[in-house]
Scaffold this motif. Sequence first.
Motif, PDB file in Angstrom:
ATOM      1  N   VAL A 780       0.855  -1.189   0.000  1.00  0.00           N
ATOM      2  CA  VAL A 780       0.000   0.000   0.000  1.00  0.00           C
ATOM      3  C   VAL A 780       0.894   1.245   0.000  1.00  0.00           C
ATOM      4  O   VAL A 780       2.080   1.184   0.325  1.00  0.00           O
ATOM      5  CB  VAL A 780      -0.963   0.053   1.214  1.00  0.00           C
ATOM      6  CG1 VAL A 780      -1.921  -1.114   1.205  1.00  0.00           C
ATOM      7  CG2 VAL A 780      -0.188   0.116   2.511  1.00  0.00           C
ATOM      8  N   SER A 781       0.303   2.378  -0.360  1.00  0.00           N
ATOM      9  CA  SER A 781       0.993   3.671  -0.326  1.00  0.00           C
ATOM     10  C   SER A 781       0.866   4.281   1.064  1.00  0.00           C
ATOM     11  O   SER A 781      -0.183   4.178   1.707  1.00  0.00           O
ATOM     12  CB  SER A 781       0.389   4.628  -1.356  1.00  0.00           C
ATOM     13  OG  SER A 781       0.417   4.052  -2.648  1.00  0.00           O
ATOM     14  N   GLY A 782       1.937   4.949   1.507  1.00  0.00           N
ATOM     15  CA  GLY A 782       1.927   5.520   2.855  1.00  0.00           C
ATOM     16  C   GLY A 782       0.873   6.583   3.056  1.00  0.00           C
ATOM     17  O   GLY A 782       0.316   6.720   4.144  1.00  0.00           O
ATOM     18  N   TRP A 783       0.568   7.335   2.002  1.00  0.00           N
ATOM     19  CA  TRP A 783      -0.406   8.416   2.178  1.00  0.00           C
ATOM     20  C   TRP A 783      -1.799   7.895   2.498  1.00  0.00           C
ATOM     21  O   TRP A 783      -2.642   8.633   3.001  1.00  0.00           O
ATOM     22  CB  TRP A 783      -0.458   9.308   0.940  1.00  0.00           C
ATOM     23  CG  TRP A 783      -0.704   8.602  -0.367  1.00  0.00           C
ATOM     24  CD1 TRP A 783       0.211   8.159  -1.255  1.00  0.00           C
ATOM     25  CD2 TRP A 783      -1.985   8.248  -0.918  1.00  0.00           C
ATOM     26  NE1 TRP A 783      -0.386   7.560  -2.327  1.00  0.00           N
ATOM     27  CE2 TRP A 783      -1.736   7.602  -2.148  1.00  0.00           C
ATOM     28  CE3 TRP A 783      -3.296   8.419  -0.500  1.00  0.00           C
ATOM     29  CZ2 TRP A 783      -2.775   7.120  -2.954  1.00  0.00           C
ATOM     30  CZ3 TRP A 783      -4.312   7.944  -1.299  1.00  0.00           C
ATOM     31  CH2 TRP A 783      -4.051   7.296  -2.510  1.00  0.00           C
ATOM     32  N   GLN A 784      -2.041   6.595   2.209  1.00  0.00           N
ATOM     33  CA  GLN A 784      -3.356   6.019   2.544  1.00  0.00           C
ATOM     34  C   GLN A 784      -3.622   6.067   4.049  1.00  0.00           C
ATOM     35  O   GLN A 784      -4.767   6.233   4.480  1.00  0.00           O
ATOM     36  CB  GLN A 784      -3.424   4.568   2.052  1.00  0.00           C
ATOM     37  CG  GLN A 784      -3.352   4.402   0.538  1.00  0.00           C
ATOM     38  CD  GLN A 784      -4.734   4.400  -0.089  1.00  0.00           C
ATOM     39  OE1 GLN A 784      -5.581   5.211   0.275  1.00  0.00           O
ATOM     40  NE2 GLN A 784      -4.941   3.521  -1.039  1.00  0.00           N
ATOM     41  N   LEU A 785      -2.539   5.906   4.847  1.00  0.00           N
ATOM     42  CA  LEU A 785      -2.726   5.863   6.297  1.00  0.00           C
ATOM     43  C   LEU A 785      -3.000   7.247   6.879  1.00  0.00           C
ATOM     44  O   LEU A 785      -3.363   7.355   8.048  1.00  0.00           O
ATOM     45  CB  LEU A 785      -1.484   5.257   6.963  1.00  0.00           C
ATOM     46  CG  LEU A 785      -1.172   3.804   6.544  1.00  0.00           C
ATOM     47  CD1 LEU A 785       0.069   3.310   7.253  1.00  0.00           C
ATOM     48  CD2 LEU A 785      -2.361   2.895   6.845  1.00  0.00           C
ATOM     49  N   ARG A 786      -2.829   8.304   6.083  1.00  0.00           N
ATOM     50  CA  ARG A 786      -3.214   9.643   6.538  1.00  0.00           C
ATOM     51  C   ARG A 786      -4.682   9.918   6.264  1.00  0.00           C
ATOM     52  O   ARG A 786      -5.214  10.938   6.675  1.00  0.00           O
ATOM     53  CB  ARG A 786      -2.381  10.719   5.822  1.00  0.00           C
ATOM     54  CG  ARG A 786      -0.895  10.646   6.057  1.00  0.00           C
ATOM     55  CD  ARG A 786      -0.237  12.000   5.773  1.00  0.00           C
ATOM     56  NE  ARG A 786      -0.680  12.585   4.538  1.00  0.00           N
ATOM     57  CZ  ARG A 786      -0.036  12.498   3.384  1.00  0.00           C
ATOM     58  NH1 ARG A 786       1.097  11.820   3.315  1.00  0.00           N
ATOM     59  NH2 ARG A 786      -0.498  13.097   2.290  1.00  0.00           N
ATOM     60  N   SER A 787      -5.318   9.013   5.539  1.00  0.00           N
ATOM     61  CA  SER A 787      -6.697   9.224   5.123  1.00  0.00           C
ATOM     62  C   SER A 787      -7.650   8.462   6.035  1.00  0.00           C
ATOM     63  O   SER A 787      -7.547   7.234   6.175  1.00  0.00           O
ATOM     64  CB  SER A 787      -6.881   8.775   3.665  1.00  0.00           C
ATOM     65  OG  SER A 787      -8.237   8.715   3.327  1.00  0.00           O
ATOM     66  N   GLY A 788      -8.559   9.176   6.614  1.00  0.00           N
ATOM     67  CA  GLY A 788      -9.575   8.510   7.429  1.00  0.00           C
ATOM     68  C   GLY A 788     -10.490   7.652   6.579  1.00  0.00           C
ATOM     69  O   GLY A 788     -11.008   6.628   7.036  1.00  0.00           O
ATOM     70  N   GLU A 789     -10.690   8.041   5.308  1.00  0.00           N
ATOM     71  CA  GLU A 789     -11.561   7.265   4.431  1.00  0.00           C
ATOM     72  C   GLU A 789     -10.990   5.875   4.178  1.00  0.00           C
ATOM     73  O   GLU A 789     -11.710   4.874   4.216  1.00  0.00           O
ATOM     74  CB  GLU A 789     -11.742   8.022   3.117  1.00  0.00           C
ATOM     75  CG  GLU A 789     -12.703   7.347   2.145  1.00  0.00           C
ATOM     76  CD  GLU A 789     -12.875   8.150   0.864  1.00  0.00           C
ATOM     77  OE1 GLU A 789     -13.645   7.695  -0.004  1.00  0.00           O
ATOM     78  OE2 GLU A 789     -12.241   9.204   0.741  1.00  0.00           O
ATOM     79  N   PHE A 790      -9.671   5.770   3.922  1.00  0.00           N
ATOM     80  CA  PHE A 790      -9.034   4.468   3.710  1.00  0.00           C
ATOM     81  C   PHE A 790      -9.190   3.589   4.951  1.00  0.00           C
ATOM     82  O   PHE A 790      -9.558   2.409   4.861  1.00  0.00           O
ATOM     83  CB  PHE A 790      -7.554   4.683   3.379  1.00  0.00           C
ATOM     84  CG  PHE A 790      -6.757   3.403   3.313  1.00  0.00           C
ATOM     85  CD1 PHE A 790      -6.790   2.602   2.179  1.00  0.00           C
ATOM     86  CD2 PHE A 790      -5.975   2.993   4.381  1.00  0.00           C
ATOM     87  CE1 PHE A 790      -6.053   1.428   2.113  1.00  0.00           C
ATOM     88  CE2 PHE A 790      -5.243   1.828   4.326  1.00  0.00           C
ATOM     89  CZ  PHE A 790      -5.280   1.037   3.183  1.00  0.00           C
ATOM     90  N   ALA A 791      -8.895   4.160   6.110  1.00  0.00           N
ATOM     91  CA  ALA A 791      -8.993   3.387   7.351  1.00  0.00           C
ATOM     92  C   ALA A 791     -10.426   2.907   7.580  1.00  0.00           C
ATOM     93  O   ALA A 791     -10.647   1.768   8.026  1.00  0.00           O
ATOM     94  CB  ALA A 791      -8.508   4.223   8.528  1.00  0.00           C
ATOM     95  N   ARG A 792     -11.402   3.756   7.284  1.00  0.00           N
ATOM     96  CA  ARG A 792     -12.796   3.343   7.480  1.00  0.00           C
ATOM     97  C   ARG A 792     -13.184   2.234   6.506  1.00  0.00           C
ATOM     98  O   ARG A 792     -13.940   1.318   6.859  1.00  0.00           O
ATOM     99  CB  ARG A 792     -13.722   4.558   7.317  1.00  0.00           C
ATOM    100  CG  ARG A 792     -13.641   5.541   8.476  1.00  0.00           C
ATOM    101  CD  ARG A 792     -14.735   6.596   8.386  1.00  0.00           C
ATOM    102  NE  ARG A 792     -14.524   7.508   7.275  1.00  0.00           N
ATOM    103  CZ  ARG A 792     -13.784   8.606   7.353  1.00  0.00           C
ATOM    104  NH1 ARG A 792     -13.176   8.918   8.473  1.00  0.00           N
ATOM    105  NH2 ARG A 792     -13.650   9.405   6.309  1.00  0.00           N
ATOM    106  N   HIS A 793     -12.682   2.280   5.261  1.00  0.00           N
ATOM    107  CA  HIS A 793     -12.953   1.208   4.307  1.00  0.00           C
ATOM    108  C   HIS A 793     -12.380  -0.114   4.808  1.00  0.00           C
ATOM    109  O   HIS A 793     -13.046  -1.165   4.754  1.00  0.00           O
ATOM    110  CB  HIS A 793     -12.354   1.551   2.943  1.00  0.00           C
ATOM    111  CG  HIS A 793     -13.212   2.452   2.114  1.00  0.00           C
ATOM    112  ND1 HIS A 793     -14.528   2.182   1.853  1.00  0.00           N
ATOM    113  CD2 HIS A 793     -12.930   3.632   1.487  1.00  0.00           C
ATOM    114  CE1 HIS A 793     -15.040   3.147   1.100  1.00  0.00           C
ATOM    115  NE2 HIS A 793     -14.077   4.049   0.868  1.00  0.00           N
ATOM    116  N   VAL A 794     -11.130  -0.092   5.280  1.00  0.00           N
ATOM    117  CA  VAL A 794     -10.497  -1.331   5.775  1.00  0.00           C
ATOM    118  C   VAL A 794     -11.255  -1.853   6.986  1.00  0.00           C
ATOM    119  O   VAL A 794     -11.509  -3.067   7.099  1.00  0.00           O
ATOM    120  CB  VAL A 794      -9.022  -1.057   6.109  1.00  0.00           C
ATOM    121  CG1 VAL A 794      -8.384  -2.287   6.745  1.00  0.00           C
ATOM    122  CG2 VAL A 794      -8.254  -0.660   4.846  1.00  0.00           C
TER     123      VAL A 794
END
Length: 928
Positions: A780-794
Motif C-alpha cells: 500500500v501507499s503511505g499516504w493512505q494511512l493519513r486518510s480517514g476514508e481508507f482506514a474506514r474502508h479497511v
Amino acid sequence: MVLDADGLLLARAGRYDDLKLSGAFGAAIEDWLYRVRAVRASALIQTEDGRVLGRAEFDLIPSEAAAIHDDAVARLRATGYALLLLGGLLAPIWWWLLRRQARRPEWMRRADPHAPGAPSAMIDAATAAELFRERAGTVMDALGYGMVTADRDGRIRYLNATAERLSGWPLAAARGRMAYSVFHLNDRHDAPLQSALELALQRGGDIPAQSAWLRARDGMRRPVELLACVIRNRDGSVDGVAMLCRDVTRHAAELDALRHEAQLSQAVVDHLEEGVLMTDPSGVVRFANARAERMFGYARDELQGFTITKLMPVPFLNTPGIRITDYVGTAAQRSDAALPKIVGWRKDATTFPVEIWVQPLQVEQSSGLVVIVRDISERLRGENLASRLGRLLDAAVEEVYIFDAQTLALLDVNRGARRNLGFRIEALLRMTPLDISEQLDEAVFRQYLLQLRGGEHDHLIYRCRHRRADGSSYPVEVRLNFSRDEEPPVFMAIAVDISERIEVEQRLQQLAHYDVLTGLPNRAMLQDRLQQAWLAAQQRGARALGVLFLDLDRFKEINDRHGHEAGDLVLKATADRLRAALRESDTVARLAGDEFVIVAPGLRSIEDAAQLAQKLLDRFAHPLDIPGHRIQMRLSIGVTLYPLDESDAEGLLRHADAAMYEAKQAGRGCYRIFSTEIDADRRRRLDLEREIHAAVALNQLHLLMEPVLDIEHGAVKAIRASLYWQHPRFGRIAQDELLRAAARAGLIGDLELWQITHACEHHLSARRHGLPALPFIIDVSGWQLRSGEFARHVDELVRRYDVAADRLILALNPDGVLDAATLHADAAALIGRGLRLALRDFNLPLPDFGPLPIRLLLASDTLTDAADMATATAQARGLLLIAMQVDESQHARWREAGCRWFGGEAVRAPMEAAEAIGWLEDREVQPL
C-alpha cells in the motif's frame, strides 16, 4: 446686516469678512468674535409715514467708533480742499477731451449713413449688427469673457477670440454650425448638459449664470461659467441669443482648496473622541463639535447660545461659588480633589458623569474658553462591573469581554484579554469588539447580536482575528452570549486563542496538498492548478500552456547504491533546483516517486517549451551536492503544449508522460515533444491508462498469491498478494505495468483497496474449506494511512468478512513510511486492534520509522550481499525478516545469515485464489 420686515437677510458686511471664514465652524468663530469685542444694537428702517421697512443690526466697538468719526471728519475736510484744487487744474483738460469725444468712433461712423464721408448707400441692419458684435466681442475679450451670438435656430453667428480659444473652433469654421456641435458641455459626472444659449432659445428668456465643464475641440476639459440673454426685434420676437462664457479654472481651484481646508479643519475637530465647546468668558457656547452634539443630544445650532450651567448644572448651577474658570489648566495644575464632580444634562433630561479640561483662548483682543468634555459613564460602569465580577473573571485563561448591548462599548475586559492584546484598560474601555477584531464584517457581527437578542440562539460561535496594540494579530474563536439579567443588558464574549489549532489544521492541509519530503504540490494540488491553467489558456487571446513531465534517470540505482536517505536528499535537491529554474507563475509538483510535473502558462510557442526543457537539462548537467556525495543526475523530459495538443487537463498530463517515455527510449537525458503521431508502445500505454477505469467493473483484474514458507519445516507462514490484468486485447498485463498505468490514471489507492477486499474474500473461502487464516501481505501507499476514508474502508471490510485485523499486513516502502508519519486517528485505531505494518524495497541502514509500529522487513535480492547486516539489523530491532524475490541460488547465502522465511517464484509460482485453496489443503500451515 440689513433685514426686511419679514426677517429676510438683504445685506451683510463686517470687519472680519476678510478672514474668509467659511462653514459652520467659521461662522461660529466670527459670531463669537463680534459678541466678545462689540456692543450689539439694532435700529428700525421706516418710511416718512412710519411704515416699517426692515431692521438694521450692527455690532460697534465704542472706542473705535469715536476714532473712526474723528478720522472721517478730518479726511473729508482734506479731501474737499484737494478736490477743489484738482478741479481748477483739470477743467481745461476736461473741456479738450469733451470736444474730442464728440467725434464718433470709426465703427459708428461707418454704420451711420448720414455721417460725413459715409457711403452713399445706406448700411443694412446685418452689417450694423456685425459691426456691433465685433466691437462688443473686443470689449469682452479685454474682460476675459467669451462672447457667442446665434440666430433663432441656434446656429452660430459670431465668436470672439476668447470664445474661439475656449471652444477650440475658429469663427470661420464655427459660423453656421449648431451651437451644441461647437459647445460640448458636461456636468461634474461627465453627463451632457445643454448650454445657456440653447436653454435661452427653448425658454424664450434670459438664463442666469450656469456652471459646467466645457470640452474643447481638442478634447481638453475646463470649468466654465455661462449666461445668455435673448436678442429681440422691435416687435418683441426673438431674433437670436447672445451668450457670455468665462474660464473659471483658477477660481474653481481656489474655491476647492478653501473648501478642502475648511472641511479638513472641521473633520479634525469633529472626529475627536471628546466633546469640544468654545465659549465666551461668561460661559455662553459659541461653537460645539460633532461629539458634543451626540453627547448632549442637541443639534449644533441649538447648542450655540446655551450656557455651561444649562449643559452641566452640577456643580455650576447648584453649587455657589463654582465657576467654569476654576477648571482651567491640566489635572496636574489644579486640585481636582477640592473641585466637585461634574454631571452633564442631555436634551432628553438624562444625566451622565463627565470630566472637563478648560483652557483660555485669546484671539487678537477677544478672549474666551475652550472646554473639552469627556463622558466617563462607560468607565465608571466598567469599574463597577469589574468589581462585581471579581477575581474569578479576571483570572480566567480565556479572554472575557463584556460590552454594552446598545453602544457596543466594552465595559469590562479580563486580565487574560489585556495580556494577549497588550492594551491598557483605559484604551480598551474606549473601544468596541469591532475595534479589536479583524476579518469580522460589522454587518455580520450586528446580525449575530440581533439573533441573540431575538432569542433565536442561546449562543453563537464565530472566528476572527484579534489585533494587538503592536499591530500584530492572532486567530481566536469567540463564543458570544447575551445577558438580559444585567441592567442595562450586556453581551459577553469569551475568546480562545486558536493559533495552535490552526497550525495543526494548516499542517493537515499541507499534508493533503503538498509532498511531505520535498514540500512541492502533490498530485491533488497539481490537478487543481493544471485545471485552472487549462481553463485560463482557453480564453481568447491567452498564451499557450506548457506541461512538462520529468523523470529522474536511474534513480533506483541511487537508492540501491547509497540508500534511501541519500535518495530522499536527491529528491529534495532536485525539487530545489527545479524551483530555482522556474518563474513564479510556473508550478512544479512531485507526482510520485522520482516523477515531477511542471505547469508553465504564458508560453508563446513550442519553441518556448523546448527552450524551458533544455534549460532544465542544462541545470542538471552539474552534479547534485548532498552531504557526503556528489551525484550526477539526469532528467528525461516529456513536453506537450496546449492548444497544439487540444486535450483536456488530464489528457495533457498523459501526453506529456508519453513523451517522457519517448525520451527514455531515446537514450535518457533528453526531452521529447508530444506528437499526435502515436507509435504502438505509446498507444498501448495510453489505452491502458484510459481503460483501467473500467477494468474493475468488467472483472478483468485477478488476485495472485505467493506463499511465504519456513524453509526448515516447509510450513506456510503468510501470503504475499499481487495482481494482474487480463486485458481483452493485450492479454495478461503484469503487476508492474498495471501499477504504472494506475499511477498515471490516479487509481493506485483504488487498486490497493481492491486487493484488501479480495484478500478478505479469500479468508472467507478458506474458512469454508476448514483452513487456518493466513496473514496477507499487501503493498500500500503511505499516504493512505493519513486518510480517514481508507482506514474506514479497511475497518468495514474486516468487520463484514469477520477477519481479524492482524490477518492483514500492509507493506510500505521508505517513501511511504515518511508519508505516513502523521497517522489518521482511524488508522491508528486499526493498528491498535492488531493491523500490522511491514517495510519493503528498503536499503541499509534502515530509515527512521517515526511513530509507525513496523513489525516485518521484506528484503529483496539487492540486499543479498548485505544479508548478514540485514539479518543482524532485524534481530537487533526485534523485527521479522522475510527474503522476497530471492533466486534459489541466493537462498544459501540468506540461510547462512540466519534468515528462515522466504517468498517469491523461487519458492512457489504465484497462484490464483482457487488454485491456492487446493494447494494449501495439502500443506502445513503455521500463520505468523
